[in-house]
Design an enzyme around this catalytic site. Structure first.
Site, short mmCIF file in Angstrom:
data_model
loop_
_atom_site.label_atom_id
_atom_site.label_comp_id
_atom_site.label_asym_id
_atom_site.label_seq_id
_atom_site.Cartn_x
_atom_site.Cartn_y
_atom_site.Cartn_z
CD GLU A 112 -6.66 -6.24 1.16
OE1 GLU A 112 -5.45 -6.10 1.45
OE2 GLU A 112 -7.26 -5.49 0.36
CE1 TYR B 22 -4.39 -1.21 -0.04
CE2 TYR B 22 -3.26 -3.06 1.00
CZ TYR B 22 -4.37 -2.54 0.35
OH TYR B 22 -5.45 -3.35 0.06
#
Length: 390
Positions: free
Chosen positions: A140, A98
């Protein structure tokens, strides 16, 4: 969720960012892949990058998330986040990726918008990004835990037990784990990711919906379309091995006794057949309406399975439309799917899978027929462009 100052800034800048995001995303991906070519070779689908669909999907998801934060500040857009998170874990996205996306995305925003990106604008959109990223990371992590795998280590080796044709361009693969551990849990309507090594050494990934799991194996169908699917058709035989993820997917058949409508077009029949097979296995007494649209009888994959499973359910009916039928077919079943002739009962939950124009058309018809928008669920193969085109 957004701070008041950031909400005001995002609201004011959203039109400019939204209008420019089509220019931002190509620069973002080009920058990121130049810095990290391994991501394109081993994580992102090259075909979806080449045709621009992945970039459109990213643009749509960012704009949709920002809009949701503004329109519903006290609610988290869980449906949007769940769809993205399931796709991410199926290919092995991990939290450390990310910041990489953040770095190159924001550099692209500055490159496109220039002086319009004031410190206040940058800070506000940084808040949007990390709200979305941290929410996805949390979802996730839970999905990885539920699947019993570590983040980014979702691959398991399966051996191809058999393969057989459904149509000229659709082949079903039956795969069983190489190890002695049991099959992973799955829900009807979910998909697995399959990773293959292509001739140039790239490891490419594609998702395929499960059409069943007979005899301790997973079963999925592959339409000849794109690098990975063509490789599976041409290079993978019974006895070969494949790297396969656990089943994921946020669209799956819910429990209950209310009426169900299952609508598909083309290869979208795959998850629908999986749902039908589960209803049969459960001895379901729910009213079931199946709807399918295809080019003709010979292009219709799982036509025999559709008839077989429908016949085994006491309260099931099947309706098929062919655009250009080869043999004799009732006139009302020629052309595109038309639900106006069907009796759709109150309280129906609908599941759709197929090309985006089909999904849009059938969803509109269902809502016109009185089905609640919240009860219409859809799955689309590849990047989800629905939001990107709204």
């Amino acid at each position: 969720m957004l701070s008041p100052a950031s909400a005001a800034t995002v609201r004011a800048s959203l039109p400019a960012v939204g209008a420019a995001i089509g220019d931002i995303t190509p620069i973002f991906y080009d920058r990121m892949f130049a810095a990290r070519p391994d991501l394109l070779r081993d994580l992102f689908n090259r075909g979806n990058q080449a045709n621009g669909s992945q970039r459109q999907a990213l643009a749509g998801s960012i704009a949709a998330f920002a809009t949701a934060l503004l329109e519903h500040p006290d609610e988290r857009p869980d449906a949007l986040l769940a769809r993205i998170a399931h796709k991410h874990v199926s290919v092995g996205i991990t939290p450390d990726q990310y910041p990489i996306v953040h770095e190159h995305l924001f550099a692209a925003i500055v490159q496109v918008l220039g002086e319009a990106v004031t410190p206040e604008v940058a800070a506000a959109w940084d808040e949007v990004y990390w709200l979305m990223a941290n929410a996805l990371i949390a979802i996730e992590a839970r999905l990885y835990e539920e699947a019993g795998v570590e983040p980014g280590k979702q691959w398991r080796t399966y051996r191809v037990v058999s393969r057989f044709p459904e149509t000229d361009d659709v082949t079903t693969f039956l795969v069983r784990p190489e190890d002695s551990d049991p099959l992973p849990a799955s829900k009807p309507g979910q998909y697995v990711s399959v990773q293959v090594e292509l001739a140039d050494g790239a490891h490419q990934i594609r998702q395929y919906s499960l059409s069943g799991h007979p005899d301790g194996a997973l079963q999925f169908a592959v339409k000849r379309d794109g690098e990975v699917s063509t490789f599976l058709h041409d290079k993978v035989a019974a006895g070969d091995t494949l790297r396969v993820s656990p089943p994921f997917g946020d669209v799956s058949l819910s429990e209950g006794d209310g009426p169900v409508l299952l609508a598909s077009a083309g290869i979208g029949a795959t998850p629908i057949v999986g749902m039908l097979s589960q209803l049969v296995a459960d001895g379901s007494e729910r009213r079931v309406i199946t709807v399918h649209g295809d080019a003709d009888e010979f292009a219709h994959a799982f036509r025999t399975d559709l008839n077989h499973y429908t016949a085994k359910l006491d309260s099931a009916e099947s309706h098929v439309w062919y655009e250009k039928p080869v043999g004799e077919w009732p006139a009302e079943r020629t052309g595109y799917v038309d639900l106006s002739r069907l009796d759709i009962p109150a309280g129906t939950t609908a599941y759709l899978c197929g090309p985006l124009p089909f999904l849009r058309s059938v969803r509109t018809q269902l809502i016109t027929a009185g089905v609640r928008p919240a009860d219409v669920h859809y799955e689309v193969f590849g990047p989800d462009l629905w939001l990107a085109q709204d």
